[in-house]
Design an enzyme around this catalytic site. Sequence first.
Site, PDB file in Angstrom:
ATOM      1  N   ALA A 299       0.850  -1.182   0.000  1.00  0.00           N
ATOM      2  CA  ALA A 299       0.000   0.000   0.000  1.00  0.00           C
ATOM      3  C   ALA A 299       0.894   1.243   0.000  1.00  0.00           C
ATOM      4  CB  ALA A 299      -0.917  -0.005   1.214  1.00  0.00           C
TER       5      ALA A 299
ATOM      6  N   GLU B 104      -2.141  -9.308  -0.615  1.00  0.00           N
ATOM      7  CA  GLU B 104      -3.557  -9.421  -0.261  1.00  0.00           C
ATOM      8  C   GLU B 104      -4.438  -9.377  -1.513  1.00  0.00           C
ATOM      9  OE1 GLU B 104      -4.092  -7.623   4.156  1.00  0.00           O
ATOM     10  OE2 GLU B 104      -3.117  -6.274   2.736  1.00  0.00           O
TER      11      GLU B 104
ATOM     12  N   GLU C 153       3.629  -5.943   7.349  1.00  0.00           N
ATOM     13  CA  GLU C 153       2.957  -4.891   8.112  1.00  0.00           C
ATOM     14  C   GLU C 153       3.416  -4.786   9.560  1.00  0.00           C
ATOM     15  OE1 GLU C 153       0.083  -5.753   4.726  1.00  0.00           O
ATOM     16  OE2 GLU C 153       1.483  -6.884   5.966  1.00  0.00           O
TER      17      GLU C 153
ATOM     18  N   GLY D 274      -0.430  -5.111   0.804  1.00  0.00           N
ATOM     19  CA  GLY D 274      -1.668  -5.041   0.032  1.00  0.00           C
ATOM     20  C   GLY D 274      -1.558  -5.721  -1.323  1.00  0.00           C
TER      21      GLY D 274
END
Length: 260
Positions: free
Chosen positions: A66, A115, A135, A112
């Site tokens: 992200a 993900e 993360e 992300g």
Amino acid sequence: MALENIILELEKGIATIIINRPEKLNALNKATIQELHETLKLVDENPDIRVVIITGSGEKAFVAGADIAEFAHFSAEEGTELAAKGQQILFDFVENMKTPVIAAINGFALGGGLELAMACHFRIASDNAKMGLPETSLGVIPGYGGTQRLSQLIGKGRAMEMIMTAGMITAEDAYKAGLVNHVVPQADLFATYTTLANRIMKNSPTAISKAIEAVNANFTTGVNGFDVEIKNFGDCFATEDFKEGTTAFLEKRKAEFKGK
């Protein structure tokens, strides 16, 4: 719809969506997530599109995570809203699309990015790919479904280790763990996903969408996957594709499915 962060290519029933932020290693920001949602919604509603490919631009990254600068100063409430909205409009949306979605992981798939790949129906990786959920090294946890989908795909113990160490694994290790279906040289990635897409397109779109729904039901809290399978199996009998498929089989010819 003007696209700034992604490229959409349409050819012979395949929609290829390329996340195109090479200067940021294709990191996901709010604008990119919104563009992906709107584009995926359009292709999922298009009966001429039979398979979707999601990949990243360049040879370094699928999606390297992200865009941290966008949320580094968020409050707890803003962080909660970020995760909830992102899951709703992109990650859960991809998982529940009726059109098959393949992730073509062409480099780093971190945070992300991994993900997003895990939300796709299955994954292919180039041999230079690296995957991880880093993360916890930033003082946060995966927020776009990573804690749930990673454990579903590779098991609780392996998922715990990846998340707690914040480390990356190679494409080969991802294959051994069941995180990706195939690992190929980067030069062969396009040919591999095109071959798989063409194999999928030989089959009934209505049956495939029902199968996606049934498989996903097994991982949905409060839903009995066997019941969904029984219902969807029965629903297939009312489709034109079922009539065509069984007739073609009995007549010893190739079926021509219309997705109806």
